[in-house]
Design a protein around this motif. Structure first.
Motif, PDB file in Angstrom:
ATOM      1  N   THR A 113       0.815  -1.217   0.000  1.00 46.60           N
ATOM      2  CA  THR A 113       0.000   0.000   0.000  1.00 46.60           C
ATOM      3  C   THR A 113       0.849   1.267   0.000  1.00 46.60           C
ATOM      4  OG1 THR A 113      -0.208  -0.169   2.401  1.00 46.60           O
ATOM      5  CG2 THR A 113      -2.020  -1.045   1.072  1.00 46.60           C
ATOM      6  N   ALA A 114       2.172   1.110   0.005  1.00 41.79           N
ATOM      7  CA  ALA A 114       3.024   2.287  -0.199  1.00 41.79           C
ATOM      8  C   ALA A 114       3.096   2.618  -1.688  1.00 41.79           C
ATOM      9  CB  ALA A 114       4.428   2.033   0.351  1.00 41.79           C
ATOM     10  N   MET A 271      -4.255  -0.358   9.578  1.00 40.50           N
ATOM     11  CA  MET A 271      -3.044   0.066   8.864  1.00 40.50           C
ATOM     12  C   MET A 271      -2.882   1.573   8.752  1.00 40.50           C
ATOM     13  SD  MET A 271      -2.731  -2.740   5.822  1.00 40.50           S
ATOM     14  CE  MET A 271      -1.416  -1.809   5.074  1.00 40.50           C
ATOM     15  N   VAL A 272      -3.977   2.304   8.768  1.00 43.39           N
ATOM     16  CA  VAL A 272      -3.870   3.755   8.569  1.00 43.39           C
ATOM     17  C   VAL A 272      -3.966   4.444   9.914  1.00 43.39           C
ATOM     18  CG1 VAL A 272      -4.898   5.775   7.483  1.00 43.39           C
ATOM     19  CG2 VAL A 272      -4.862   3.586   6.282  1.00 43.39           C
ATOM     20  N   SER A 273      -2.920   5.186  10.262  1.00 44.20           N
ATOM     21  CA  SER A 273      -2.967   5.960  11.505  1.00 44.20           C
ATOM     22  C   SER A 273      -2.251   7.282  11.308  1.00 44.20           C
ATOM     23  CB  SER A 273      -2.324   5.198  12.646  1.00 44.20           C
ATOM     24  OG  SER A 273      -0.974   4.958  12.331  1.00 44.20           O
TER      25      SER A 273
ATOM     26  N   LYS B  15      -0.019  16.565  12.999  1.00 43.28           N
ATOM     27  CA  LYS B  15      -0.431  15.159  13.095  1.00 43.28           C
ATOM     28  C   LYS B  15      -0.670  14.816  14.554  1.00 43.28           C
ATOM     29  CE  LYS B  15      -1.496  11.124  11.913  1.00 43.28           C
ATOM     30  NZ  LYS B  15      -2.508  10.762  10.894  1.00 43.28           N
ATOM     31  N   PHE B  17      -2.198  11.792  17.305  1.00 49.67           N
ATOM     32  CA  PHE B  17      -2.657  10.429  17.578  1.00 49.67           C
ATOM     33  C   PHE B  17      -3.406  10.508  18.902  1.00 49.67           C
ATOM     34  CE2 PHE B  17       1.291  10.038  15.163  1.00 49.67           C
ATOM     35  CZ  PHE B  17       0.874   9.257  14.101  1.00 49.67           C
ATOM     36  N   ARG B  51       5.366   9.897   6.882  1.00 49.77           N
ATOM     37  CA  ARG B  51       4.224   9.048   6.527  1.00 49.77           C
ATOM     38  C   ARG B  51       3.083   9.866   5.928  1.00 49.77           C
ATOM     39  NH1 ARG B  51       2.685   4.493   8.226  1.00 49.77           N
ATOM     40  NH2 ARG B  51       0.964   5.299   9.453  1.00 49.77           N
ATOM     41  N   VAL B  56       0.245   7.888   3.166  1.00 48.10           N
ATOM     42  CA  VAL B  56      -0.304   6.701   3.819  1.00 48.10           C
ATOM     43  C   VAL B  56      -0.856   7.031   5.202  1.00 48.10           C
ATOM     44  CG1 VAL B  56       1.088   4.992   2.597  1.00 48.10           C
ATOM     45  CG2 VAL B  56       1.973   5.999   4.713  1.00 48.10           C
ATOM     46  N   SER B  57      -0.714   8.266   5.637  1.00 46.43           N
ATOM     47  CA  SER B  57      -1.178   8.658   6.960  1.00 46.43           C
ATOM     48  C   SER B  57      -1.926   9.983   6.818  1.00 46.43           C
ATOM     49  CB  SER B  57       0.038   8.811   7.882  1.00 46.43           C
ATOM     50  OG  SER B  57      -0.328   9.361   9.116  1.00 46.43           O
ATOM     51  N   PRO B  58      -3.198  10.041   7.218  1.00 43.65           N
ATOM     52  CA  PRO B  58      -3.986  11.256   6.971  1.00 43.65           C
ATOM     53  C   PRO B  58      -3.455  12.460   7.757  1.00 43.65           C
ATOM     54  CG  PRO B  58      -5.372   9.421   7.717  1.00 43.65           C
ATOM     55  CD  PRO B  58      -3.963   8.987   7.887  1.00 43.65           C
TER      56      PRO B  58
END
Lengths: 273, 314
Positions: A113-114, A271-273, B15, B17, B51, B56-58
């Motif tokens: 997914t990269a 997988m998405v964070s 970002k 978390f 990322r 791949v990371s919002p």
């Protein structure tokens, strides 16, 4: 890195099927490395099951069609049950530990997914491979069982085979979803002991569910394997009730669809964070 | 906004978390052909930033554009045009070296023939041609890293992202990786890398930002950062086991006027000065007897120490 100007450009796939198609070579290479082991087991195990359960155990059971859901021998009764149970077992093997491996141990999915591929593409490809494994092993199963005369017709055998793809998908998407979100592998022991084995034993593969207590029968008929077994059996015995076919197909198709959405959600969350 | 030379543009990028904010609003503009670095210790927010850039990371807040595209809506399109060398290897250990590259090229939708040709070229480039048929699990750490770099190049990316490219490698393997990255830079590939090694940042980047606790604390070329935030030379003094009344802090007090700045580290004193030898001579004149001395040029490590009061590698 060479710098040519007549570059073939890499692109984003237009839909998950197109994306999954790009992973064909990956799964093909992986399968080429492992097929020898799986081919032997997928040929030998149905043979052993049919001999032990159908022929030897079945020799002690009176073939009364009114007792055996219309089958004239126990072998005829149990064969479709074994077939559907085989489809289920293959699926559990392919979407439990292997999925965790791709997410957690080898992180293969992260590499995939990269690229321009997305999470749905990866799931479609993996499920496509699972269906291939189901198809291959059930095809072998059907071929092994055919000489025992368990199929009422060639057409029935063919449809019974196709039914296994639906059974496989109905189990594959929800179990995949479950695996995709697990933090570690210990719940898999429960999935097998409290999921796979009771389903295998009590979903009408080995005995008519009418033999169960009323409440257990209702419970058994709510399981996906019962729907799969009953659907398969109708076609192997050549006694098709089309309204029940519609119920089974709707149930299994609905389960596969719900499982799909759950799988995309859980893997994305994982997988998405 | 048809600025075609802006490869990565971030404005107020954040970002989070949950309650933890890893990146607290950073501005970055990486230009075409540049080698750009994020330097900072572990936990500075470098990998979280990378990322997000890798789509791949919002993004939690702020603006981020990669090749002019928005990762929230154009993720696959962005990822088709960038290369990513992640901190943790995601190579397929069950496949051969060649197959790892081959399947990866296929993921990008490239025709089989084209991929085969690129795989051969890339194997040559990262000096793994002889290992083409080896299984990945049999490779050394440095070889795996080179394979990961080769893999990230298979789609001929316009930007190459490298997250801690040499962490965990022995010095020899690091130099081989640096050499390959330097060649890519010479070929005009835009490089964006994170590192907590100041020598890596100095060797490879044209421009870098120093990150600490989710914020950018300084920006510039390695040389300009050193000129701005440190002195030309550093005199390092080591003393024997500290005695009562003669601790590092106490000694630092005695020499404070000899340097522009004195840093006290657990094992040594750093005196920031224009002429290290001269400063050490003056230290001796005051009757202090360090057991070892060293004069060196200022590095990005000193810049970081100055800006944050901490060392890069704990």
């Amino acid at each position: 890195m060479p710098d040519r100007t007549d570059d073939v450009r890499s692109t984003a796939p237009s839909n998950p099927i197109a994306g999954a198609a790009r992973m064909f070579d990956y799964w093909a290479i992986l399968y080429r490395r492992t097929w020898k082991g799986s081919v032997i087991t997928s040929f030998v195990s149905p043979l052993l099951y049919v001999l032990a359960m159908g022929v030897l155990l079945g020799g002690f059971i009176q073939g009364d069609p009114s007792e055996l859901e219309g089958a004239t021998s126990y072998l005829d009764f149990v064969a479709p049950g074994l077939l559907a149970a085989q489809a289920m077992t293959i699926v559990f093997g392919e979407v439990t530990y292997p999925v965790m491996g791709m997410v957690k141990w080898h992180r293969t999915y992260f590499g995939m997914t990269a690229t321009s591929l997305g999470i749905p593409d990866v799931i479609v490809a993996h499920l496509g491979f699972v269906l291939f494994r189901v198809a291959l092993s059930c095809a072998v199963f059907v071929v092994v069982m055919a000489p025992f005369g368990v199929f009422a017709s060639v057409g029935g055998a063919l449809v019974a085979f196709l039914v296994q793809l639906l059974v496989g998908l109905a189990f594959a998407t929800p179990v995949y979803a479950l695996s995709a979100g697990l933090k570690n592998e210990s719940p898999f022991a429960l999935v097998y002991r409290l999921g796979l084995i009771p389903l295998f034993l009590f979903s009408g593969a080995f005995f008519p569910v009418a033999n169960l207590d009323r409440w257990m029968e209702v419970l058994a008929k709510a399981t996906p394997l019962w729907h799969g077994v009953d659907l398969t059996r109708m076609f192997t015995l050549g006694q098709v009730d089309w309204s029940m076919v519609a119920v089974h197909v709707a149930y299994l198709g609905g389960l596969a669809l719900l499982g799909w959405f759950w799988a995309v959600r859980r893997l994305t969350k994982r997988m998405v964070s | 906004m048809a600025d075609t030379d802006s490869m990565i543009l971030a404005q107020g990028l954040r970002k989070s978390f949950g309650d933890f904010e890893a990146v607290k609003g950073i501005d970055v503009d990486v230009r075409r052909g540049e080698a750009f670095g994020f330097l900072g210790p572990n936990g500075a927010g470098k990998s979280s930033t990378m990322r997000m850039i890798a789509a791949v990371s919002p993004v939690s807040a702020g603006v981020l554009r990669i090749l002019g595209l928005d990762p929230a809506t154009d993720g696959p399109e962005i990822r088709a045009r960038i290369g990513v060398c992640p901190q943790e290897d995601t190579l397929d250990t069950e496949l051969t070296v060649r197959d790892n590259l081959y399947v990866y090229g296929r993921y990008f939708g490239l025709p089989r023939k084209e991929v085969r040709q690129r795989v051969d070229e890339l194997l040559e480039f990262v000096q793994l041609t002889e290992k083409a048929s080896a299984m990945v699990e049999d490779l050394s750490g440095g070889m795996k890293r080179r394979l990961t770099i080769a893999r990230s190049l298979v789609n001929r990316p316009e930007v190459l992202l490298l997250d801690e490219p040499t962490t965990g490698l022995d010095p020899q393997a690091r130099h081989v990786v640096w050499d390959r990255l330097f060649r890519l830079k010479q070929q005009g590939v835009t490089l964006v890398l994170t590192t907590h090694y100041m020598d890596e940042a100095e060797q490879l980047t044209d421009r870098l930002v120093v990150m600490d606790k989710g914020l950018i604390v300084a920006e510039g070329s390695p040389l300009s950062l050193i000129a701005e935030h440190s002195t030309r030379e550093v005199a390092e003094l080591r003393f024997g086991v500290a005695e009562i009344g003669n601790s590092h802090e106490a000694i630092a007090g005695k020499v404070a006027d000899l340097a522009e700045r004195v840093e006290v580290l657990p094992d040594r004193l750093l005196l920031y000065t224009a002429d290290g030898e001269e400063t050490i001579a003056q230290v001796h004149e005051r009757g202090l007897e360090p057991v070892a001395t060293l004069v060196r040029r200022s590095t990005l490590e000193d810049v970081f120490l100055r800006l944050t009061g901490r060392t890069l590698v704990d």
